[in-house]
Design a protein around this motif. Sequence first.
Motif, short mmCIF file in Angstrom:
data_model
loop_
_atom_site.label_atom_id
_atom_site.label_comp_id
_atom_site.label_asym_id
_atom_site.label_seq_id
_atom_site.Cartn_x
_atom_site.Cartn_y
_atom_site.Cartn_z
N ASP A 185 0.82 -1.21 0.00
CA ASP A 185 0.00 0.00 0.00
C ASP A 185 0.86 1.26 0.00
O ASP A 185 0.38 2.33 -0.39
CB ASP A 185 -0.93 0.00 1.21
CG ASP A 185 -1.97 -1.10 1.14
OD1 ASP A 185 -2.20 -1.62 0.03
OD2 ASP A 185 -2.56 -1.46 2.18
N ALA A 186 2.11 1.16 0.45
CA ALA A 186 3.01 2.31 0.43
C ALA A 186 3.77 2.42 -0.89
O ALA A 186 4.58 3.33 -1.06
CB ALA A 186 4.00 2.21 1.58
N GLY A 187 3.54 1.50 -1.82
CA GLY A 187 4.26 1.52 -3.09
C GLY A 187 5.67 1.02 -3.01
O GLY A 187 6.49 1.32 -3.88
N LEU A 188 5.98 0.22 -1.97
CA LEU A 188 7.34 -0.27 -1.77
C LEU A 188 7.46 -1.77 -1.96
O LEU A 188 8.49 -2.36 -1.61
CB LEU A 188 7.82 0.10 -0.35
CG LEU A 188 7.76 1.58 0.03
CD1 LEU A 188 8.21 1.78 1.47
CD2 LEU A 188 8.60 2.42 -0.92
N ALA A 189 6.43 -2.41 -2.49
CA ALA A 189 6.46 -3.86 -2.62
C ALA A 189 7.58 -4.34 -3.53
O ALA A 189 8.07 -5.46 -3.38
CB ALA A 189 5.11 -4.37 -3.13
N HIS A 190 8.00 -3.49 -4.46
CA HIS A 190 9.08 -3.89 -5.38
C HIS A 190 10.39 -4.13 -4.64
O HIS A 190 11.28 -4.83 -5.15
CB HIS A 190 9.28 -2.82 -6.45
CG HIS A 190 9.73 -1.50 -5.91
ND1 HIS A 190 11.05 -1.14 -5.86
CD2 HIS A 190 9.04 -0.46 -5.38
CE1 HIS A 190 11.16 0.07 -5.35
NE2 HIS A 190 9.95 0.51 -5.04
N LEU A 191 10.54 -3.59 -3.44
CA LEU A 191 11.76 -3.81 -2.67
C LEU A 191 11.85 -5.22 -2.11
O LEU A 191 12.93 -5.67 -1.72
CB LEU A 191 11.85 -2.81 -1.51
CG LEU A 191 11.90 -1.32 -1.90
CD1 LEU A 191 11.90 -0.46 -0.64
CD2 LEU A 191 13.12 -1.03 -2.75
N LEU A 192 10.71 -5.93 -2.05
CA LEU A 192 10.69 -7.24 -1.41
C LEU A 192 11.09 -8.36 -2.36
O LEU A 192 11.44 -9.45 -1.91
CB LEU A 192 9.29 -7.53 -0.85
CG LEU A 192 8.80 -6.56 0.23
CD1 LEU A 192 7.40 -6.93 0.67
CD2 LEU A 192 9.76 -6.55 1.42
N SER A 193 10.99 -8.14 -3.65
CA SER A 193 11.39 -9.17 -4.61
C SER A 193 12.67 -8.73 -5.29
O SER A 193 12.80 -7.58 -5.72
CB SER A 193 10.28 -9.40 -5.65
OG SER A 193 10.03 -8.21 -6.36
N ILE A 194 13.61 -9.66 -5.37
CA ILE A 194 14.92 -9.33 -5.95
C ILE A 194 14.74 -9.00 -7.43
O ILE A 194 14.30 -9.84 -8.22
CB ILE A 194 15.91 -10.49 -5.76
CG1 ILE A 194 16.19 -10.67 -4.26
CG2 ILE A 194 17.20 -10.23 -6.50
CD1 ILE A 194 17.12 -11.81 -3.95
N SER A 195 15.05 -7.78 -7.79
CA SER A 195 14.84 -7.33 -9.16
C SER A 195 15.98 -6.38 -9.53
O SER A 195 17.09 -6.48 -9.01
CB SER A 195 13.47 -6.63 -9.28
OG SER A 195 13.38 -5.57 -8.36
N GLY A 196 15.68 -5.45 -10.43
CA GLY A 196 16.74 -4.60 -10.95
C GLY A 196 17.45 -3.78 -9.90
O GLY A 196 18.67 -3.59 -9.97
N LEU A 197 16.70 -3.27 -8.92
CA LEU A 197 17.32 -2.46 -7.87
C LEU A 197 18.39 -3.25 -7.13
O LEU A 197 19.51 -2.77 -6.93
CB LEU A 197 16.24 -1.96 -6.90
CG LEU A 197 16.75 -1.24 -5.66
CD1 LEU A 197 17.39 0.08 -6.05
CD2 LEU A 197 15.60 -1.01 -4.68
N HIS A 198 18.06 -4.47 -6.71
CA HIS A 198 18.97 -5.25 -5.88
C HIS A 198 20.16 -5.76 -6.69
O HIS A 198 21.32 -5.67 -6.25
CB HIS A 198 18.21 -6.42 -5.26
CG HIS A 198 16.92 -6.02 -4.62
ND1 HIS A 198 15.77 -5.87 -5.37
CD2 HIS A 198 16.59 -5.73 -3.34
CE1 HIS A 198 14.79 -5.50 -4.55
NE2 HIS A 198 15.26 -5.40 -3.33
N VAL A 199 19.88 -6.30 -7.87
CA VAL A 199 20.97 -6.82 -8.71
C VAL A 199 21.91 -5.69 -9.11
O VAL A 199 23.14 -5.83 -9.08
CB VAL A 199 20.39 -7.54 -9.94
CG1 VAL A 199 21.51 -7.98 -10.87
CG2 VAL A 199 19.56 -8.74 -9.52
N SER A 200 21.33 -4.55 -9.46
CA SER A 200 22.17 -3.42 -9.86
C SER A 200 23.02 -2.93 -8.69
O SER A 200 24.19 -2.57 -8.88
CB SER A 200 21.29 -2.28 -10.38
OG SER A 200 20.53 -2.70 -11.49
N ALA A 201 22.45 -2.91 -7.49
CA ALA A 201 23.20 -2.45 -6.33
C ALA A 201 24.38 -3.38 -6.05
O ALA A 201 25.50 -2.92 -5.78
CB ALA A 201 22.28 -2.38 -5.11
N VAL A 202 24.14 -4.69 -6.13
CA VAL A 202 25.21 -5.66 -5.87
C VAL A 202 26.31 -5.53 -6.93
O VAL A 202 27.51 -5.50 -6.61
CB VAL A 202 24.64 -7.09 -5.83
CG1 VAL A 202 25.76 -8.12 -5.82
CG2 VAL A 202 23.76 -7.27 -4.60
#
Length: 711
Positions: free
Chosen positions: A248-265
């Motif tokens: 509901d806060a628009g942050l659900a994308h942070l919970l599944s490993i996707s572009g943000l996480h892979v790019s950060a690593v």
Amino acid sequence: MEQFLGASRLDLGPWLVVCFAAGIAAWFGLPGPTAWIGFCGLCLTLSGIGALALRRAGRYPYIGTSFSLIFAMILAGCLVVWARSQVVGTVPIERPMVGSFVGRVLAIEHQSAQARDRLVLATREQGTGRAIKVRVNLPDAHRRPGVEPGALVRFKARLMPPAPPMLPGAYNFARTAWFAGLAASGSALGPVEVVEAGQGGAMLGDLRNRLSAHILSRVDPDAGGIATALVTGDEGALAEGDVDAMRDAGLAHLLSISGLHVSAVIAATFFVVLRLAALIPWLALRVRLPVFAAGAGALVGIGYTLLSGSEVPTVRSCIGALLVLAATVLGRESLSLRMLAVGAFLVLLLWPEALVGPSFQLSFAAVLAIIAVSSSAPARRFLAPRDEWWPARLARNAVMIVVTGLVIEMALMPIGFYHFHRAGVYGALANVIAIPLTTFAIMPLLGLSLLLDALGLGAPFWWLTGQVIALLLAIARFTAGLPGAVSVLPAFGTGAFALFVAGGLWLGLWPGRVRWLGLPPVCAGTVLLMTLSPPDILLSGDGRTVGVLSEAEGQTGRTLLVLRQSRTDYTRDNLLELSGMEGEPVLLQDWPGARCNRDFCTLRLEREGRRWLVLLSRGRDAVPERALATACERVDIVLSDRFLPRSCHPRWLKADRRMLEKTGGLAIRLEDSSIETVAAAQQGHGWWRPPPEWPRPAATNTARPSGDQSP
């Protein structure tokens, strides 16, 4: 048109990928093999016309080339997904079955928040002996030591065919299971007996499970669920309340490993290796350090993808990140439309079914929005280097981050409404804080904590990690609790969604002022959403779940009425989401405008000045046929989970079990007297199996009196 294409500086490559995706979408939308063959023949004909007639004429090179390639790519997309369906699709079991099975464990997903494990097993179908793959939920109370990938186990379970959508617009597990090769799903009814121990070989899976268990042992449960999701992709420890708050806060994308996480690593690995390698003179003098660092980043990114389970979103993100690395090494623009198009094409070529899932749509829509904003002329002028004080430069970058976040939210909102029927309103503002917090604080702390655990020094950093994750959860809960934080909409058709997609692609892919021609389709889609009205009646495929929107005297809003109390939250949530409602539904028997007895309920509905009388069956006792026929004649609509006699003739619609076996769930709109069925969108595809015919009860004309049976 030829002059327009020649002067527009159009890059045809991204549009060819869009056409490839359009062919995949056409395969999902068309009703069966006959339509698919006709569609492929039409595309082949049109492509041939463009290649032979227009290009040979020599007068229209741009039109001829575009015409031939566009329809060739549409044809290719349709053929690729058709071939994928034939290769991996598995015919589901015909009917529910209960019994003992012997199977080989293929994979295990631990779901500690639900106190269960989810097993994927290879076994054989009862009766036919066909080799099938099934998914079974195993409660923790029934688990025994030795249940691991590769083990041969004996278990008792109730297996069900993968469920089609309960209602039009609902989640289609049958389609997901078809492409995953699952023939059934169910639950274990007792302890699992290990017949033969596993032979090992699942090293990555075992490492992933042990790493998840280690993280959960180092931090509190709330923070542990998010930590394991970020490191291993295991979302089984996430509490339902936290998932709802993040969504509901628009942050659900942070919970599944996707572009943000892979790019950060990958980015962290790139810069760390680059700096460390520069400290070694022998290496710095003989090797191009950016290439060396990019290779290290690629290896770490691939390893992270494998460790996190190699889910399609993670693989897709890894492909995109590797393309960015390749562009950096070659000295090309790292984030461009061509890079995005290549990544999308590779994913659709390998997993064409990903196109209709929200994950693919959300991730690529977000990246397209970022590229479109950053490459626009106003943005380039706004961010152009200039002689100014550093706070001013920082302020300009902050403004650009907020603007980009708002554009991303606007791009993602139609997708959220289409798939989930709800969307967060303040997601752009929450992401401005949450994304840097996750990228520059939580993930580095997680890596540092795991690294220092090898030296026995990780405890202070685990505590700090827990505090930062608690801050992230606090942001999510605060944002989700704000007034108007969540907007809900009833299910809407594919036509309105297609307008948003077409307009968004035009806005994102065309250069220059021509891109603004994409606004009219977006505006038209917005108008359709603003004028959208929910279905008046929702009826599930088994006939037992009924939702009716009604108004009481003196009330302005509608209330969702249900015929029966739902046994699971899944049923209630589906009714609320598809009707665009919030709160708790009301039992029909408690509604002042309804009349109910043991066997039936009647309800009057007023729509557009017309009164509709609805008769709903809810009992299991036999009813005199003549009395039922008389009741049917007095009403407009009859809804029943029974097989009603042919003498039952309502004035407009009789939806009984005989009809529902062919149509699946129904969404009924009384204003225009329209009916939407599940079968209309699924029929002709391999995963659609109408429910098997239930045994019909013997006809009877006698019954125990059960009160007033008249409408």
